[in-house]
Design a protein around this motif. Structure first.
Motif, PDB file in Angstrom:
ATOM      1  N   PRO A 120       0.832  -1.210   0.000  1.00  0.00           N
ATOM      2  CA  PRO A 120       0.000   0.000   0.000  1.00  0.00           C
ATOM      3  C   PRO A 120       0.860   1.250   0.000  1.00  0.00           C
ATOM      4  O   PRO A 120       2.002   1.254   0.471  1.00  0.00           O
ATOM      5  N   LEU A 121       0.311   2.333  -0.557  1.00  0.00           N
ATOM      6  CA  LEU A 121       1.005   3.613  -0.473  1.00  0.00           C
ATOM      7  C   LEU A 121       1.115   4.071   0.969  1.00  0.00           C
ATOM      8  O   LEU A 121       2.082   4.714   1.368  1.00  0.00           O
ATOM      9  N   GLU A 122       0.109   3.731   1.749  1.00  0.00           N
ATOM     10  CA  GLU A 122       0.090   4.147   3.153  1.00  0.00           C
ATOM     11  C   GLU A 122      -0.700   3.135   3.954  1.00  0.00           C
ATOM     12  O   GLU A 122      -1.745   2.655   3.521  1.00  0.00           O
ATOM     13  N   GLU A 123      -0.184   2.780   5.115  1.00  0.00           N
ATOM     14  CA  GLU A 123      -0.858   1.861   6.022  1.00  0.00           C
ATOM     15  C   GLU A 123      -0.783   2.465   7.419  1.00  0.00           C
ATOM     16  O   GLU A 123       0.240   2.414   8.081  1.00  0.00           O
ATOM     17  N   GLY A 124      -1.894   3.091   7.840  1.00  0.00           N
ATOM     18  CA  GLY A 124      -1.845   3.887   9.055  1.00  0.00           C
ATOM     19  C   GLY A 124      -1.008   5.119   8.773  1.00  0.00           C
ATOM     20  O   GLY A 124      -1.264   5.861   7.840  1.00  0.00           O
ATOM     21  N   SER A 125       0.017   5.328   9.573  1.00  0.00           N
ATOM     22  CA  SER A 125       0.915   6.467   9.349  1.00  0.00           C
ATOM     23  C   SER A 125       2.225   6.021   8.714  1.00  0.00           C
ATOM     24  O   SER A 125       3.166   6.813   8.606  1.00  0.00           O
ATOM     25  N   VAL A 126       2.280   4.752   8.276  1.00  0.00           N
ATOM     26  CA  VAL A 126       3.515   4.188   7.735  1.00  0.00           C
ATOM     27  C   VAL A 126       3.379   4.015   6.225  1.00  0.00           C
ATOM     28  O   VAL A 126       2.352   3.550   5.734  1.00  0.00           O
ATOM     29  N   ARG A 127       4.429   4.386   5.485  1.00  0.00           N
ATOM     30  CA  ARG A 127       4.445   4.237   4.028  1.00  0.00           C
ATOM     31  C   ARG A 127       5.554   3.255   3.653  1.00  0.00           C
ATOM     32  O   ARG A 127       6.729   3.574   3.785  1.00  0.00           O
ATOM     33  N   PRO A 128       5.168   2.068   3.193  1.00  0.00           N
ATOM     34  CA  PRO A 128       6.157   1.001   2.985  1.00  0.00           C
ATOM     35  C   PRO A 128       7.164   1.232   1.867  1.00  0.00           C
ATOM     36  O   PRO A 128       8.156   0.523   1.789  1.00  0.00           O
ATOM     37  N   THR A 129       6.915   2.188   0.966  1.00  0.00           N
ATOM     38  CA  THR A 129       7.858   2.414  -0.136  1.00  0.00           C
ATOM     39  C   THR A 129       8.345   3.855  -0.227  1.00  0.00           C
ATOM     40  O   THR A 129       9.403   4.096  -0.822  1.00  0.00           O
ATOM     41  N   GLN A 130       7.638   4.807   0.307  1.00  0.00           N
ATOM     42  CA  GLN A 130       7.993   6.213   0.119  1.00  0.00           C
ATOM     43  C   GLN A 130       9.393   6.523   0.633  1.00  0.00           C
ATOM     44  O   GLN A 130       9.759   6.143   1.742  1.00  0.00           O
ATOM     45  N   GLY A 131      10.160   7.225  -0.198  1.00  0.00           N
ATOM     46  CA  GLY A 131      11.491   7.669   0.215  1.00  0.00           C
ATOM     47  C   GLY A 131      12.586   6.632   0.060  1.00  0.00           C
ATOM     48  O   GLY A 131      13.761   6.944   0.276  1.00  0.00           O
ATOM     49  N   ARG A 132      12.236   5.420  -0.339  1.00  0.00           N
ATOM     50  CA  ARG A 132      13.260   4.395  -0.540  1.00  0.00           C
ATOM     51  C   ARG A 132      13.856   4.532  -1.948  1.00  0.00           C
ATOM     52  O   ARG A 132      13.177   4.956  -2.870  1.00  0.00           O
ATOM     53  N   THR A 133      15.103   4.149  -2.085  1.00  0.00           N
ATOM     54  CA  THR A 133      15.724   4.162  -3.397  1.00  0.00           C
ATOM     55  C   THR A 133      15.262   2.956  -4.205  1.00  0.00           C
ATOM     56  O   THR A 133      14.793   1.963  -3.650  1.00  0.00           O
ATOM     57  N   LEU A 134      15.424   3.043  -5.522  1.00  0.00           N
ATOM     58  CA  LEU A 134      14.961   1.973  -6.406  1.00  0.00           C
ATOM     59  C   LEU A 134      15.872   1.851  -7.619  1.00  0.00           C
ATOM     60  O   LEU A 134      16.198   2.853  -8.261  1.00  0.00           O
ATOM     61  N   ALA A 135      16.268   0.606  -7.935  1.00  0.00           N
ATOM     62  CA  ALA A 135      16.962   0.285  -9.180  1.00  0.00           C
ATOM     63  C   ALA A 135      16.071  -0.653  -9.979  1.00  0.00           C
ATOM     64  O   ALA A 135      15.480  -1.583  -9.418  1.00  0.00           O
ATOM     65  N   VAL A 136      15.957  -0.415 -11.295  1.00  0.00           N
ATOM     66  CA  VAL A 136      15.088  -1.233 -12.144  1.00  0.00           C
ATOM     67  C   VAL A 136      15.909  -1.955 -13.197  1.00  0.00           C
ATOM     68  O   VAL A 136      16.846  -1.402 -13.774  1.00  0.00           O
ATOM     69  N   MET A 137      15.524  -3.231 -13.442  1.00  0.00           N
ATOM     70  CA  MET A 137      16.192  -4.039 -14.447  1.00  0.00           C
ATOM     71  C   MET A 137      15.168  -4.941 -15.128  1.00  0.00           C
ATOM     72  O   MET A 137      14.119  -5.250 -14.553  1.00  0.00           O
ATOM     73  N   GLN A 138      15.492  -5.381 -16.354  1.00  0.00           N
ATOM     74  CA  GLN A 138      14.618  -6.305 -17.057  1.00  0.00           C
ATOM     75  C   GLN A 138      15.435  -7.336 -17.811  1.00  0.00           C
ATOM     76  O   GLN A 138      16.610  -7.112 -18.122  1.00  0.00           O
ATOM     77  N   VAL A 139      14.808  -8.484 -18.086  1.00  0.00           N
ATOM     78  CA  VAL A 139      15.408  -9.492 -18.953  1.00  0.00           C
ATOM     79  C   VAL A 139      14.515  -9.649 -20.171  1.00  0.00           C
ATOM     80  O   VAL A 139      13.284  -9.585 -20.071  1.00  0.00           O
ATOM     81  N   CYS A 140      15.146  -9.832 -21.323  1.00  0.00           N
ATOM     82  CA  CYS A 140      14.427  -9.943 -22.591  1.00  0.00           C
ATOM     83  C   CYS A 140      14.698 -11.313 -23.205  1.00  0.00           C
ATOM     84  O   CYS A 140      15.831 -11.800 -23.169  1.00  0.00           O
ATOM     85  N   GLY A 141      13.679 -11.905 -23.795  1.00  0.00           N
ATOM     86  CA  GLY A 141      13.870 -13.169 -24.482  1.00  0.00           C
ATOM     87  C   GLY A 141      14.507 -12.989 -25.841  1.00  0.00           C
ATOM     88  O   GLY A 141      15.141 -13.910 -26.368  1.00  0.00           O
ATOM     89  N   GLY A 142      14.350 -11.805 -26.433  1.00  0.00           N
ATOM     90  CA  GLY A 142      14.915 -11.523 -27.748  1.00  0.00           C
ATOM     91  C   GLY A 142      15.793 -10.304 -27.712  1.00  0.00           C
ATOM     92  O   GLY A 142      16.613 -10.147 -26.803  1.00  0.00           O
ATOM     93  N   SER A 143      15.610  -9.423 -28.687  1.00  0.00           N
ATOM     94  CA  SER A 143      16.439  -8.222 -28.769  1.00  0.00           C
ATOM     95  C   SER A 143      16.161  -7.285 -27.598  1.00  0.00           C
ATOM     96  O   SER A 143      15.114  -7.382 -26.944  1.00  0.00           O
ATOM     97  N   GLN A 144      17.094  -6.383 -27.374  1.00  0.00           N
ATOM     98  CA  GLN A 144      17.004  -5.499 -26.212  1.00  0.00           C
ATOM     99  C   GLN A 144      15.806  -4.559 -26.323  1.00  0.00           C
ATOM    100  O   GLN A 144      15.528  -3.995 -27.374  1.00  0.00           O
ATOM    101  N   SER A 145      15.109  -4.432 -25.223  1.00  0.00           N
ATOM    102  CA  SER A 145      13.961  -3.534 -25.124  1.00  0.00           C
ATOM    103  C   SER A 145      14.057  -2.785 -23.808  1.00  0.00           C
ATOM    104  O   SER A 145      14.712  -3.240 -22.867  1.00  0.00           O
TER     105      SER A 145
END
Length: 246
Positions: A120-145
């Motif tokens: 959830p974006l917010e649960e009570g007064s706690v936000r489980p993701t807000q303010g945390r850093t994030l790195a994103v990655m993907q795997v492709c079966g074919g050519s790069q996307s």
């Protein structure tokens, strides 16, 4: 100085370098949660997630890899389900995330999205993701996307996370891992190292400051207005009590 009559003075914060100083040194290692988006026995997103985990621990981070097996579909069970609670507690523990998804039909998988939907974006007064850093990655079966990493960036922004500039997209993932599941040396591998280095750096910069970094004028304004209403209600109640007792 310009006049800004529509701004509530008591809710406006003037940022300074001093306010961004970490008030107390954080002695523990950076805490990183890793999510991946496939249930296949030979899941390449899981292999890439494990490679990220090895790199992060070498870089001094503490990690948790969440296994999406047995996580029910959103709203099919109460949020008290053990697997849901495991995911939410891991996110609360974390200071940063790594998201890895295969590309399916031009976007991220349902397996991955289901994990985010349970946070959830917010649960009570706690936000489980807000303010945390994030790195994103993907795997492709074919050519790069870059469809998935782009979609993950949108999702990270929606979850109020600090998404780092770098990212990784591994093309023809089936030929980038050996029989032991380890990623082979390549430019793709080097990029994964780059991303994990950057994530640790950004996490060290942001943690201890994330509450201030994501503190919003609109929310402070709401708090000021709510306090004013409460004070006015208290004055009115006092006046009515005095009138009744007169």
């Amino acid at each position: 100085m310009q006049q800004i009559p529509n701004v509530v003075p008591g809710a406006l914060d003037i940022p300074t370098a001093a306010k961004l100083n970490d008030p107390a040194a954080q002695p523990h290692r950076p805490r990183i949660l890793i999510l991946y988006g496939s249930l296949r026995p030979q899941s390449f997103s899981r292999k890439l997630a494990l490679e990220a985990q090895r790199l992060l621990e070498q870089l001094g981070a503490e990690t948790r890899l969440f296994d999406p097996h047995a996580l029910p579909m959103l709203d099919s069970v109460p949020a008290t389900h053990p697997k849901v609670q495991e995911l939410r507690q891991a996110s609360l523990w974390s200071e940063g995330h790594v998201w890895v998804s295969p590309e399916r039909h031009g976007t991220l998988t349902a397996v991955f999205k289901n994990q985010i939907d349970w946070l959830p974006l917010e649960e009570g007064s706690v936000r489980p993701t807000q303010g945390r850093t994030l790195a994103v990655m993907q795997v492709c079966g074919g050519s790069q996307s870059f469809n998935v990493v782009n979609a993950l960036r949108v999702l990270g922004r929606w979850m109020r996370m600090v998404t780092i500039p770098n990212q990784s997209s591994v093309a023809k993932a089936w030929q980038e891992f050996d029989e032991a599941g380890r990623m082979k040396p390549s430019a793709y591998y080097d990029r994964v190292v780059d991303v994990m280095e950057e994530l640790v750096k950004f996490t060290l910069l942001v943690r201890g400051r994330s509450d201030y970094l994501v503190d919003r004028y609109s929310e402070r304004k709401g708090a000021v207005e709510a306090a004013a209403l409460a004070a006015a209600a208290g004055v009115l109640e006092t006046a009515l009590n005095e009138e009744e007792n007169a």
